[in-house]
Scaffold this motif. Structure first.
Motif, PDB file in Angstrom:
ATOM      1  N   SER A   4       0.835  -1.209   0.000  1.00  0.00           N
ATOM      2  CA  SER A   4       0.000   0.000   0.000  1.00  0.00           C
ATOM      3  C   SER A   4       0.853   1.235   0.000  1.00  0.00           C
ATOM      4  N   GLY A   5       1.826   1.299  -0.868  1.00  0.00           N
ATOM      5  CA  GLY A   5       2.625   2.524  -0.923  1.00  0.00           C
ATOM      6  C   GLY A   5       4.098   2.225  -1.050  1.00  0.00           C
ATOM      7  N   GLU A   6       4.872   3.308  -1.082  1.00  0.00           N
ATOM      8  CA  GLU A   6       6.324   3.113  -1.234  1.00  0.00           C
ATOM      9  C   GLU A   6       6.879   2.572   0.066  1.00  0.00           C
ATOM     10  N   GLN A   7       8.072   2.134  -0.032  1.00  0.00           N
ATOM     11  CA  GLN A   7       8.756   1.598   1.133  1.00  0.00           C
ATOM     12  C   GLN A   7       9.243   2.741   2.016  1.00  0.00           C
ATOM     13  N   PRO A   8       9.640   2.405   3.209  1.00  0.00           N
ATOM     14  CA  PRO A   8      10.067   3.405   4.196  1.00  0.00           C
ATOM     15  C   PRO A   8      11.080   4.390   3.696  1.00  0.00           C
ATOM     16  N   GLY A   9      11.024   5.585   4.268  1.00  0.00           N
ATOM     17  CA  GLY A   9      12.003   6.629   3.956  1.00  0.00           C
ATOM     18  C   GLY A   9      13.203   6.514   4.853  1.00  0.00           C
ATOM     19  N   PRO A  10      13.807   7.644   5.173  1.00  0.00           N
ATOM     20  CA  PRO A  10      15.037   7.632   5.986  1.00  0.00           C
ATOM     21  C   PRO A  10      14.804   6.935   7.324  1.00  0.00           C
ATOM     22  N   GLN A  11      15.741   6.129   7.694  1.00  0.00           N
ATOM     23  CA  GLN A  11      15.608   5.418   8.957  1.00  0.00           C
ATOM     24  C   GLN A  11      16.685   5.870   9.922  1.00  0.00           C
ATOM     25  N   PRO A  12      16.332   6.767  10.819  1.00  0.00           N
ATOM     26  CA  PRO A  12      17.343   7.206  11.788  1.00  0.00           C
ATOM     27  C   PRO A  12      17.727   6.035  12.689  1.00  0.00           C
ATOM     28  N   GLN A  13      18.997   5.778  12.780  1.00  0.00           N
ATOM     29  CA  GLN A  13      19.444   4.638  13.567  1.00  0.00           C
ATOM     30  C   GLN A  13      19.995   5.095  14.906  1.00  0.00           C
ATOM     31  N   HIS A  14      19.789   4.294  15.877  1.00  0.00           N
ATOM     32  CA  HIS A  14      20.431   4.554  17.156  1.00  0.00           C
ATOM     33  C   HIS A  14      21.909   4.263  17.008  1.00  0.00           C
ATOM     34  N   PRO A  15      22.745   5.086  17.585  1.00  0.00           N
ATOM     35  CA  PRO A  15      24.177   4.757  17.519  1.00  0.00           C
ATOM     36  C   PRO A  15      24.404   3.444  18.258  1.00  0.00           C
ATOM     37  N   GLY A  16      25.351   2.709  17.822  1.00  0.00           N
ATOM     38  CA  GLY A  16      25.663   1.451  18.491  1.00  0.00           C
ATOM     39  C   GLY A  16      24.618   0.390  18.223  1.00  0.00           C
ATOM     40  N   ASN A  17      23.933   0.499  17.101  1.00  0.00           N
ATOM     41  CA  ASN A  17      22.889  -0.460  16.809  1.00  0.00           C
ATOM     42  C   ASN A  17      23.452  -1.865  16.673  1.00  0.00           C
ATOM     43  N   HIS A  18      24.627  -1.956  16.053  1.00  0.00           N
ATOM     44  CA  HIS A  18      25.187  -3.269  15.824  1.00  0.00           C
ATOM     45  C   HIS A  18      26.401  -3.551  16.691  1.00  0.00           C
ATOM     46  N   ARG A  19      27.309  -2.668  16.745  1.00  0.00           N
ATOM     47  CA  ARG A  19      28.524  -2.920  17.513  1.00  0.00           C
ATOM     48  C   ARG A  19      28.679  -1.879  18.612  1.00  0.00           C
ATOM     49  N   ILE A  20      29.072  -2.372  19.777  1.00  0.00           N
ATOM     50  CA  ILE A  20      29.191  -1.478  20.929  1.00  0.00           C
ATOM     51  C   ILE A  20      30.435  -0.605  20.776  1.00  0.00           C
ATOM     52  N   ARG A  21      30.256   0.680  21.067  1.00  0.00           N
ATOM     53  CA  ARG A  21      31.382   1.597  20.950  1.00  0.00           C
ATOM     54  C   ARG A  21      31.686   2.236  22.291  1.00  0.00           C
ATOM     55  N   ASP A  22      32.834   2.845  22.376  1.00  0.00           N
ATOM     56  CA  ASP A  22      33.225   3.574  23.564  1.00  0.00           C
ATOM     57  C   ASP A  22      32.239   4.710  23.769  1.00  0.00           C
ATOM     58  N   GLY A  23      31.687   4.821  24.969  1.00  0.00           N
ATOM     59  CA  GLY A  23      30.748   5.891  25.244  1.00  0.00           C
ATOM     60  C   GLY A  23      29.293   5.462  25.154  1.00  0.00           C
ATOM     61  N   ASP A  24      29.052   4.269  24.636  1.00  0.00           N
ATOM     62  CA  ASP A  24      27.672   3.795  24.524  1.00  0.00           C
ATOM     63  C   ASP A  24      27.108   3.452  25.886  1.00  0.00           C
ATOM     64  N   PHE A  25      25.802   3.586  25.990  1.00  0.00           N
ATOM     65  CA  PHE A  25      25.122   3.167  27.208  1.00  0.00           C
ATOM     66  C   PHE A  25      24.628   1.744  27.014  1.00  0.00           C
ATOM     67  N   VAL A  26      24.974   0.885  27.936  1.00  0.00           N
ATOM     68  CA  VAL A  26      24.565  -0.511  27.824  1.00  0.00           C
ATOM     69  C   VAL A  26      23.955  -0.950  29.148  1.00  0.00           C
ATOM     70  N   VAL A  27      23.415  -2.170  29.140  1.00  0.00           N
ATOM     71  CA  VAL A  27      22.902  -2.743  30.374  1.00  0.00           C
ATOM     72  C   VAL A  27      23.576  -4.096  30.576  1.00  0.00           C
ATOM     73  N   LEU A  28      24.154  -4.280  31.752  1.00  0.00           N
ATOM     74  CA  LEU A  28      24.776  -5.560  32.085  1.00  0.00           C
ATOM     75  C   LEU A  28      23.701  -6.471  32.655  1.00  0.00           C
ATOM     76  N   LYS A  29      23.741  -7.725  32.243  1.00  0.00           N
ATOM     77  CA  LYS A  29      22.700  -8.649  32.686  1.00  0.00           C
ATOM     78  C   LYS A  29      23.346  -9.922  33.205  1.00  0.00           C
ATOM     79  N   ARG A  30      22.941 -10.314  34.383  1.00  0.00           N
ATOM     80  CA  ARG A  30      23.384 -11.607  34.891  1.00  0.00           C
ATOM     81  C   ARG A  30      22.161 -12.300  35.453  1.00  0.00           C
ATOM     82  N   GLU A  31      21.756 -13.374  34.834  1.00  0.00           N
ATOM     83  CA  GLU A  31      20.495 -14.032  35.171  1.00  0.00           C
ATOM     84  C   GLU A  31      19.392 -12.979  35.066  1.00  0.00           C
ATOM     85  N   ASP A  32      18.734 -12.658  36.183  1.00  0.00           N
ATOM     86  CA  ASP A  32      17.641 -11.686  36.116  1.00  0.00           C
ATOM     87  C   ASP A  32      18.019 -10.334  36.673  1.00  0.00           C
TER      88      ASP A  32
END
Lengths: 497, 267
Positions: A4-32
């Motif tokens: 029903s129309g054209e495909q998506p336009g510009p897709q703003p990506q979150h930094p660090g979408n694929h690979r973690i970089r220095d300065g990124d905010f992450v969450v450490l997880k151990r079990e729960d």
């Protein structure tokens, strides 16, 4: 496939979408257990009674698991194949098992020696099993449980995950519920959908949940639209918002405005001069890497308070947090090296903040917001009665309160005010399940302790004079009757007989 | 923003009577409050009163929202309620510009909420194997101008669908509300991105056992099962006059709904 129309336009990506970089905010997880941190080289991080550096995390993707090795370094750990189900020796029940605390032959010292030798957690668990006199007599399920328990203690497996509303709200509810007024994550989920929070809206929010509600809203809006945050005191607390790691562009649509100026704004007595007397800097400072929070402050808070400090909701703590946020500003002079530069910088920031406040005031004065979210430790009634005036008709509002009683009063006052329909008071109960072969059962019922929600929609306020078209007095009465909630005549459709 | 012809609006009669109406110039609405003309609604603003032809009663015309859509479509059979929809949106990470697969479409309530969440450029691929329901929802959404470009409807059985036109690793989340989801879990493993999420809604505990098994066999991790119960409170005003003060008391009408949601992540 029917498109029903054209495909998506510009897709703003979150930094660090694929690979973690220095300065990124992450969450450490151990079990729960979760903990939000910012990745910084050579910076010690404590989590679950262990300390380590996050350097080795850089370059990996989210979801990678690591093991803490000696010296505090993290080594990526491949997912181990589950041991093949050999016929393990096991007992049938526990009738002959005596819990005398003497079944483990290894002493504390022995175990410590193993650890010091640098033996991996897996090995230690294996040793413990071999040196347990009762292990072979346990049932298979009991053996599983025993192994899991020992692994939890001796194998430090940490997963690094991407922050999201789901993860951060679960984290805050488990670690520091007091900071978020005991708002459970399913309640937060309701707020986001009831409030129709989505890209392009203009939302008003007033929250004292460490910025978690604000962060959730910003994530849902993806940087599109605008949010005006009203805050008590000197500045909004946004510790949780920082954990999301939003890109700098998200800040463009984020405004803040002091609560104590709202009345003047509503009565038309607000003027720009009122803002120049702001003594403290806002807690919001833009850093060069575009994050919402000062690095030092958020880590300080995350490390200390996330772990062991008891939660408290006293105003004094509120101020303490604000003071912490201002620390980096005091660090300024050391970095810049000249007091004059520091004062100039401070003035520039104050001027910027003042400008933003004025912009916020202009946005509010349009009185056409797409929704209102309130989630604070203050009584909701006075907040709602004034803030609703900024919202356009036919828009949702949601009020969160840790307790039900203030919402009852709010409900009544809103009825008196008029201009509100579809008022609903609700709460959700959450229970999670352990699902294992032959061992499935509910784990924990969370009820009552997740807070309550009052929600509704705005409509155009009644102006009785304008209703002169009404045919007779009788119909006026009837229309007033229909104004009232169907509560009196309401038959709850779901109730049992 | 003035209401236009061909728009779909929510006609609010009272808290438990709401209807989704597509406006046509000659259209008429009949309900317990009277007869209302569509053309009295067209050109007005949202949130205002609309009077019936005899000027005796009024209704409100409201802008669509996930909650109102769910309330107005409640009469049709569905077991997903508003609180389930909200929780699913949270668990599935339904966020701007994401690509989400949904099955089955059903009444479209969940589809609407998901589509709202992925604006402006995200897409919901929603599958329905019942032709009547597929056509009905598709037609309804034709006049949902805000989100119609974010939904692609499929009249297909997702269990047999080959997903040939979908590239591997392009889907952010999969949301399933169907009787036997374990039959199609396998193909989602490749379709989903790394750390992609599947959220499955099931009313029965036996189904939960089956799906958890299927997920573990297919290398999904971080599997969590939740049950969500909603409690609605009625506020009843007690007109007890004591020194001219009104007292408020409340009573509970609990409406309990169970929602077994299994949430898990692709490794």
């Amino acid at each position: 496939m029917e498109g029903s129309g054209e495909q998506p336009g510009p897709q703003p990506q979150h930094p660090g979408n694929h690979r973690i970089r220095d300065g990124d905010f992450v969450v450490l997880k151990r079990e729960d257990v979760f903990k939000a941190v910012q990745v910084q080289r050579r910076k010690k991080v404590t989590f679950e009674k262990q300390w380590f550096y996050l350097d080795n995390v850089i370059g990996h993707g989210y979801g990678t698991t690591f093991e803490v090795t000696s010296g505090g370094s993290l080594q990526p750990k491949k997912k181990r194949e589950e041991p093949t189900a050999e016929t393990k020796e096991a007992g049938t029940d526990n009738r002959n098992i005596v819990d005398d605390g003497k079944s483990q032959k290894l002493t504390q010292d022995d175990i410590k020696a193993l650890k010091d030798k640098g033996i991996k957690g897996e090995e230690i668990v294996q040793q413990l099993i071999e040196n347990s006199t009762t292990f072979r007599d346990k049932t298979e399920f009991a053996q599983d449980k025993y192994i899991k328990k020992k692994k939890k203690k001796y194998e430090a497996i940490i997963t690094v995950v991407k922050p999201s509303t789901r993860i951060l709200s679960i984290m805050y509810y488990a670690r520091e519920p007091g900071k978020i007024n005991h708002m459970r994550y399913d309640t937060l989920a309701q707020m986001l959908t009831l409030g129709n929070i989505r890209a392009g809206n203009k939302m008003i929010v007033m929250e004292t949940c460490a910025g978690l509600v604000l962060g959730a809203m910003m994530e849902r809006m993806g940087g599109f639209g605008s949010i005006i945050q009203l805050y008590p005191g000197g500045g909004p607390v946004r510790a949780a918002t920082a954990c999301f790691g939003f890109p700098k562009s998200f800040l463009n649509g984020l405004y803040e405005f002091p609560l104590n100026k709202v009345d003047s704004l509503l009565h038309g007595t607000f003027s720009a001069e009122m803002l120049s007397s702001e003594p403290k800097d806002s807690a919001l400072v833009e850093e060069s890497n575009g994050t919402l929070e000062e690095k030092q402050a958020s880590e300080q808070e995350n490390e200390d308070s996330m772990a062991e400090a008891p939660e408290s909701n006293h105003p004094e703590d509120q101020e303490t947090m604000e003071t912490i946020f201002q620390d980096p500003e005091h660090k300024g002079p050391k970095e810049r090296g000249s007091k004059k530069d520091y004062i100039q910088e401070k003035q520039r920031r104050q001027e910027e903040q003042r400008k933003r406040h004025l912009e916020a005031a202009a946005l509010l004065s349009e009185r056409n917001a797409d929704g209102l979210i309130v989630a604070s430790r203050f009584h909701p009634t006075p907040l709602l009665l004034s803030l609703l005036d900024f919202v356009a008709p036919s828009r949702p509002f949601v009020v969160y309160c840790q307790y039900k009683e203030p919402l009852l009063e709010c409900y009544t006052k809103l009825r008196e005010r008029g201009g509100i329909i579809n008022l609903r008071l609700s709460e959700t109960w959450l229970r999670n399940y352990q699902v294992l072969p032959d061992r499935s059962h509910p784990k924990l019922l969370m009820s009552g302790g997740g807070g309550y929600l009052l929600s509704g929609f705005t409509v155009a306020m009644d102006n009785l004079k304008a209703d002169t078209r009404l045919k007779s007095n009788a119909s006026t009465l009837e229309s007033q009757e229909t104004e009232e909630p169907a509560a009196k005549k309401r038959k709850c459709p779901e109730s049992d007989s | 923003m003035r209401i236009k012809e061909n728009h779909s609006v929510i006609v609010y009669v009272d808290d438990y009577n709401m209807e989704l109406v597509k406006l046509k110039n000659e259209g008429i609405i009949t309900n317990r409050k009277g007869i209302f003309l569509h053309k009295d609604i067209i050109g007005k603003e949202y949130g205002h009163k609309i009077y019936d032809t005899l000027y005796r009663n009024y209704i409100y015309v409201l802008k669509k929202s996930p909650e109102l859509i769910a309330s107005s479509l409640k009469r049709q059979t569905q077991i997903l309620y508003e609180h389930d929809i909200s929780f699913i949106c949270l668990l599935a990470n339904a966020l701007p510009n994401k690509t989400i697969i949904e099955a089955g479409t059903g009444t479209g309530c969940l589809t609407y909420a998901l589509a709202s969440s992925v604006l402006p450029y995200g897409t919901i691929h929603t599958f329905e194997f019942n032709q009547e329901r597929y056509l009905q929802v598709k037609k309804q959404y034709e006049s949902f101008y805000n989100i119609k470009n974010n939904i692609i409807f499929y009249h297909k059985d997702i269990i047999n669908y080959d997903f040939k036109e979908f590239k591997e690793g392009t889907i952010d989340s999969v949301v399933l509300d169907m009787p036997n989801p374990w039959l199609c879990i396998k193909k989602f493993h490749n379709l989903l991105k790394e750390r992609g999420i599947i959220v499955i809604f099931l009313p029965c505990i036996e189904q939960v056992y089956k799906i958890v098994d299927a997920l573990e066999e297919n290398n999904f991790c971080e599997i969590i099962t939740y049950e969500l119960i909603n409690k609605s409170w009625s506020v009843i005003q007690n007109k007890k006059r004591e020194n001219g003060k009104m007292e408020v008391s409340q009573s509970v009408h609990t409406s309990t709904r169970k929602n077994n949601t299994v949430n898990n992540i692709v490794d």
